[in-house]
Write an enzyme that holds these catalytic residues in place. Structure first.
Site, short mmCIF file in Angstrom:
data_model
loop_
_atom_site.label_atom_id
_atom_site.label_comp_id
_atom_site.label_asym_id
_atom_site.label_seq_id
_atom_site.Cartn_x
_atom_site.Cartn_y
_atom_site.Cartn_z
CD GLU A 178 22.02 38.91 33.43
OE1 GLU A 178 22.23 38.33 32.35
OE2 GLU A 178 22.17 38.34 34.55
CD GLU A 298 18.58 37.21 36.75
OE1 GLU A 298 19.37 36.33 36.37
OE2 GLU A 298 17.96 37.96 35.98
CD GLN A 347 14.28 32.06 36.25
OE1 GLN A 347 13.18 31.73 35.84
NE2 GLN A 347 15.17 32.67 35.47
O1 AHR Z 1 18.12 33.19 35.40
C1 AHR Z 1 18.54 32.82 34.13
C2 AHR Z 1 19.21 33.96 33.38
O2 AHR Z 1 20.39 34.34 34.02
C3 AHR Z 1 18.42 35.25 33.31
O3 AHR Z 1 17.51 35.26 32.28
C4 AHR Z 1 19.50 36.27 33.06
O4 AHR Z 1 19.15 37.55 33.53
C5 AHR Z 1 20.72 35.67 33.73
O5 AHR Z 1 21.82 35.69 32.91
#
Ligand code: AHR
Length: 495
Positions: A178, A298, A347
């Site tokens: 990011e 993600e 996650q």
């Molecule tokens: O997954 C949580 C956060 O979301 C991660 O650290 C980031 O990469 C995204 O904004």
């Protein structure tokens, strides 16, 4: 249960479809809240059963869904992570502040050695994300030397000194996370140059090829993809993309919601189709042979945290609605697997759309976990063309298909169909024509519950769990008829 029966599916069972990479079913574990600490790492002295500090129950659960890869250490945490803090005797490792996630103290007890041990215990491939935001080119190059150098060198000597003789196997390497946001607020033009500089010094010294993944766009930022592909395409193997489909709208509760929030959430999950289509089209225009992979590293839901928990820890519950989000998303990812080579749900434990939730020594599996387990049949299977005629539901000015599906053929020749019935009220009947195969045997599994808000708790860990049943029958004329309960994810295996 009311039934509607306007659904007709045609499958080409003998088509030589492209392979659905098992890496689409990948995961992500960040130093965030209770994901790494408590969720994975409990330490060798913990009363919680563990192997070299890593909890056994979580490893066993993740092995069961055949976790193919694990992304680490972040996320935003990766942009502040200095890997040398996480090697050597644990008692001597420095403590730092986890600035992105709750400002808590991070003691660095889980570092490079522990991560590779975790991947070995899981039998999965490591995917490490390097620090571009606040790290140097030298620091990144040395981390790779530490991990992969077989012969003598300053970094491999250091690794041996800390107890690891042989280099670890490593293929997937992220060059920043990011970088348009928490990784440095960069413009795509600036990051493209930075990417090339960092990537130039990223080597796998063991001779295995390193698959370099550039930081990609946030959701609908197509300009980022365009600039990266134009400026740096030939220097990368993969380009990432992040897509969080949010929650139910203004009411962001994970478990207290009604029909409005149900449809809102599922619509936003389904928008992944347009998102992938448009990013893939840009990539196709710069890379017509499809060499560079799209890496959705993600994705998932993002609800309000559970009442009374630290807002910086992103601990959320997970309901039947999350199961449907998972089924819809994975079906779409299969469809785009010609370009989409990997994805990582956010996650793994105790954070966002997790597989497992823990409380002390207790661990429960979420509805999302069960969908990953049911969909494991698609790992490295051949994607089959699947034409589905189904009703659509008007939803926020869009038309959302009520039944969704993906089909693949596994190495043993079985055809697996994964259906989602989004309708919270009515069952759906689907007539399936299977071309190029005569149907001899049908089996399957069904995941549903009485309420859309159903979820597993430490008191009722199996409130949402799949059953080894499916309502399906062979048709005299060939093919089969399947009945999908309302609000369900259903796996049908045809032999
Ligand atoms: O997954 C949580 C956060 O979301 C991660 O650290 C980031 O990469 C995204 O904004």
């Amino acid at each position: 249960m009311a039934t509607k029966s306007a659904n007709r599916l045609v499958i080409d069972a003998d088509s030589s479809g492209q392979t659905i990479s098992r890496h689409i079913y990948g995961h992500f574990a960040e130093h965030l809240g209770r994901c790494i600490y408590e969720g994975i790492w409990v330490g060798e002295d913990s009363p919680i059963p563990n192997t070299r500090g890593i909890r056994n129950d979580v490893v066993a659960a993740l092995r069961k869904i055949r976790i193919p890869n694990l992304r680490w250490p972040g996320g935003c945490f990766a942009d502040t992570y200095h890997w040398m803090d996480g090697i050597g005797a644990r008692a001597k490792r420095p403590s730092i502040v986890n600035v992105h996630w709750g400002g808590v103290t991070e003691n660095n007890h889980f570092g490079t050695h522990e991560f590779f041990d975790l991947c070995a215990q899981l039998g999965c491939e490591p995917y490490v994300c390097g620090n571009v935001g606040s790290g140097t080119v030298r620091e990144m190059a040395e981390w790779l030397e530490y991990i992969t150098m077989p012969g003598q060198s300053p970094m491999s000597d250091l690794r041996r000194k800390h107890g690891q003789k042989a280099p670890w196997k490593l293929r997937y390497w992220g060059v920043g996370n990011e970088n348009w946001g928490c990784g440095g607020n960069m413009r795509p033009e600036y990051y493209a140059d930075e990417y090339k500089r960092y990537a130039c010094f990223c080597r796998n010294f063991a001779g295995d090829s390193l698959y370099k993944i550039a930081c990609g766009a946030n959701c609908w930022d197509f300009r980022w993809t365009e600039v990266l592909m134009r400026e740096a395409c030939r220097h990368m193997d993969g380009l990432s993309l992040h897509y969080y489909c949010g929650s139910g709208g203004e009411n962001r509760s994970a478990t207290q919601f009604g029909e409005k929030e149900w449809w809102h959430q599922l619509l936003h999950a389904w928008r992944l189709e347009a998102l992938l289509r448009r990013h893939v089209a840009i990539m196709d225009s710069f890379d017509p042979t499809g060499r560079v992979g799209l890496i959705l590293d993600e994705w998932g839901t993002w609800h309000a945290v559970e009442p009374g928990t630290n807002p910086g820890f992103l601990y959320q519950q997970n309901s039947l609605r999350d199961a449907l989000v998972t089924g819809i998303s994975l079906n779409l990812m299969n469809r785009y697997s010609a370009r989409l080579r990997m994805a990582n749900i956010a996650q793994t434990i105790n954070v966002l759309q997790a597989m497992c939730l823990t409380e002390g020594e207790k661990m429960i599996l979420t509805p999302t976990y069960h969908v990953f387990e049911m969909y494991a049949v698609h790992h490295d299977a051949a994607l089959l063309p699947a034409e589905l005629a189904t009703a659509t539901r008007p939803c926020e000015k869009e038309a959302l298909p009520v039944v969704q599906v993906s089909a693949s053929r596994d190495a043993a020749g079985r055809v697996n169909l994964t259906f989602c019935n989004l309708d919270p009220e009515s069952a759906q009947e689907v007539s399936v024509e299977v071309r190029g195969m005569s149907v001899k045997k049908i089996s399957g599994r069904t995941l549903t519950a009485a309420e859309v808000t159903a979820h597993n708790t430490f008191e009722r860990p199996d409130a949402v769990a799949p059953v080894d049943e499916v309502e399906a029958k062979r048709l005299k004329a060939g093919g089969l008829a399947v009945k999908l309960p309302s609000k369900s994810v259903v796996l049908v295996t045809v032999e």
